[in-house]
Design an enzyme around this catalytic site. Sequence first.
Site, mmCIF file in Angstrom:
data_model
loop_
_atom_site.group_PDB
_atom_site.id
_atom_site.type_symbol
_atom_site.label_atom_id
_atom_site.label_comp_id
_atom_site.label_asym_id
_atom_site.label_seq_id
_atom_site.Cartn_x
_atom_site.Cartn_y
_atom_site.Cartn_z
ATOM 1 C CE LYS A 221 0.527 3.818 -6.688
ATOM 2 N NZ LYS A 221 0.569 3.032 -5.601
ATOM 3 C CG ASN B 28 -1.506 1.158 1.432
ATOM 4 O OD1 ASN B 28 -2.622 1.783 0.915
ATOM 5 N ND2 ASN B 28 -0.969 1.998 2.739
ATOM 6 C CE1 TYR C 84 1.071 7.340 -6.762
ATOM 7 C CE2 TYR C 84 -0.625 7.810 -8.396
ATOM 8 C CZ TYR C 84 -0.169 7.372 -7.190
ATOM 9 O OH TYR C 84 -1.215 7.106 -6.212
HETATM 10 N N1 LIG Z 1 -5.862 8.461 -1.743
HETATM 11 C C1 LIG Z 1 -5.998 8.318 -3.111
HETATM 12 O O1 LIG Z 1 -6.929 8.950 -3.751
HETATM 13 C C2 LIG Z 1 -5.437 7.313 -3.823
HETATM 14 C C3 LIG Z 1 -5.755 7.279 -5.232
HETATM 15 C C4 LIG Z 1 -5.159 6.196 -5.950
HETATM 16 C C5 LIG Z 1 -4.235 5.421 -5.376
HETATM 17 N N2 LIG Z 1 -3.833 5.560 -4.198
HETATM 18 C C6 LIG Z 1 -2.845 4.584 -3.737
HETATM 19 O O2 LIG Z 1 -3.184 4.369 -2.170
HETATM 20 C C7 LIG Z 1 -2.118 3.662 -1.581
HETATM 21 C C8 LIG Z 1 -2.305 4.545 -0.194
HETATM 22 O O3 LIG Z 1 -2.505 5.871 -0.412
HETATM 23 P P1 LIG Z 1 -3.036 7.178 0.590
HETATM 24 O O4 LIG Z 1 -3.697 8.104 0.083
HETATM 25 O O5 LIG Z 1 -3.348 6.434 1.884
HETATM 26 O O6 LIG Z 1 -1.457 7.599 1.007
HETATM 27 P P2 LIG Z 1 -0.780 8.383 2.344
HETATM 28 O O7 LIG Z 1 -1.879 9.002 3.217
HETATM 29 O O8 LIG Z 1 0.190 9.563 1.676
HETATM 30 O O9 LIG Z 1 -0.002 7.309 3.042
HETATM 31 C C9 LIG Z 1 1.068 6.584 2.382
HETATM 32 C C10 LIG Z 1 1.869 5.806 3.446
HETATM 33 O O10 LIG Z 1 2.953 5.287 2.930
HETATM 34 C C11 LIG Z 1 3.965 5.281 3.687
HETATM 35 N N3 LIG Z 1 5.362 5.232 2.973
HETATM 36 C C12 LIG Z 1 5.805 6.462 2.170
HETATM 37 N N4 LIG Z 1 7.065 6.345 1.943
HETATM 38 C C13 LIG Z 1 7.424 5.033 2.430
HETATM 39 C C14 LIG Z 1 8.571 4.511 2.025
HETATM 40 N N5 LIG Z 1 9.820 4.863 1.606
HETATM 41 N N6 LIG Z 1 8.871 3.312 2.738
HETATM 42 C C15 LIG Z 1 7.701 2.698 3.422
HETATM 43 N N7 LIG Z 1 6.556 3.463 3.556
HETATM 44 C C16 LIG Z 1 6.263 4.673 3.107
HETATM 45 C C17 LIG Z 1 3.647 6.254 4.867
HETATM 46 O O11 LIG Z 1 4.495 6.128 5.853
HETATM 47 P P3 LIG Z 1 4.778 7.480 6.999
HETATM 48 O O12 LIG Z 1 3.269 7.923 7.446
HETATM 49 O O13 LIG Z 1 5.686 6.870 7.996
HETATM 50 O O14 LIG Z 1 5.401 8.546 6.294
HETATM 51 C C18 LIG Z 1 2.137 6.254 4.712
HETATM 52 O O15 LIG Z 1 1.846 5.179 5.660
HETATM 53 C C19 LIG Z 1 -0.948 4.201 -2.276
HETATM 54 O O16 LIG Z 1 -0.628 3.181 -3.014
HETATM 55 C C20 LIG Z 1 -1.447 5.181 -3.221
HETATM 56 O O17 LIG Z 1 -0.891 5.311 -4.518
HETATM 57 C C21 LIG Z 1 -4.288 6.442 -3.396
#
Ligand SMILES: NC(=O)c1ccc[n+]([C@@H]2O[C@H](COP(=O)([O-])OP(=O)(O)OC[C@H]3O[C@@H](n4cnc5c(N)ncnc54)[C@H](OP(=O)(O)O)[C@@H]3O)[C@@H](O)[C@H]2O)c1
Length: 246
Positions: free
Chosen positions: A155, A87, A151
């Site tokens: 993906k 994730n 990105y």
């Molecule tokens: N939100 C959306 O609308 C959306 C849309 C499409 C896809 N996604 C995908 O859904 C997933 C989760 O997204 P989200 O929106 O929940 O993201 P988020 O709130 O930014 O959370 C990202 C998470 O990744 C961790 N992380 C970042 N860099 C890292 C690294 N180098 N090593 C290990 N962990 C790392 C962060 O840890 P820390 O908290 O410790 O920094 C955090 O727990 C991602 O794959 C994203 O691409 C999200």
Amino acid sequence: MNVFITGGSRGIGRATVLKFVEKGWGCAFTYVGNEKGAQETIKLAKDINADLSVKVYKLDIKDADQCENIVEKAIDDFDEIHAVVNNAAVVKNNAAVVMSNEEWDEVIATNLTGPFYLIRSFLMHFISNRKGRIINISSLAQDGCSGQINYAASKSGLIGLTKTLAKEYGAKGITANVVTVGYVQTEMTKDHMADALHEFWLKHCPLKRPGTAEEIAGLVHFLASDEGGFINGEVIRVSGGLTYAP
Ligand SMILES: NC(=O)c1ccc[n+]([C@@H]2O[C@H](COP(=O)([O-])OP(=O)(O)OC[C@H]3O[C@@H](n4cnc5c(N)ncnc54)[C@H](OP(=O)(O)O)[C@@H]3O)[C@@H](O)[C@H]2O)c1
């Protein structure tokens, strides 16, 4: 049953940890810098079920040695891990013409190479158990998205990676699938999504709203559960019916 989830300190990762806990699974999850967020996830998980084992590990997924060590430790702690959810991800948006090497490398290393390192570290465990579930989180950007060439490449790369695993390890009882997320309001989208893209979403998404992290977590859990056992090599959108990004 036990699951390993990267990036459980906030957003979709945290909701996924909590969904698995709700369903009675033990959870290993990671964070990279946000220890406070990780501790908050533990607290929320304990509020749901204090008897389950929920453990947090600090992991920079870009580092192959850290992936190997943390996977070994988690397997030691839990005896058996049944599913891994990739994730964790980052965004560093820019137009292709001005994107720096650092912006490109950071996103590919975190979102694509990191999941490969982690999965490779789990494969022998899954093969010897004759069972394992791999769930990789992608985005509508997998089909291209302006301003996100790094990105989008990371993906869509996850799709080739996942489909290869599905073919290479299906016969060993291991499934691999992609969950393609539309738009969920998290720190990632708060910090990096342009207002115009938010407006685009509300205008064109048939459901006229962003999704919730819980709605993503529900499918991730289903794919890891026994009911999801015959789903392999699929790319499943959870996007309210919007199938593309601008
Ligand atoms: N939100 C959306 O609308 C959306 C849309 C499409 C896809 N996604 C995908 O859904 C997933 C989760 O997204 P989200 O929106 O929940 O993201 P988020 O709130 O930014 O959370 C990202 C998470 O990744 C961790 N992380 C970042 N860099 C890292 C690294 N180098 N090593 C290990 N962990 C790392 C962060 O840890 P820390 O908290 O410790 O920094 C955090 O727990 C991602 O794959 C994203 O691409 C999200």
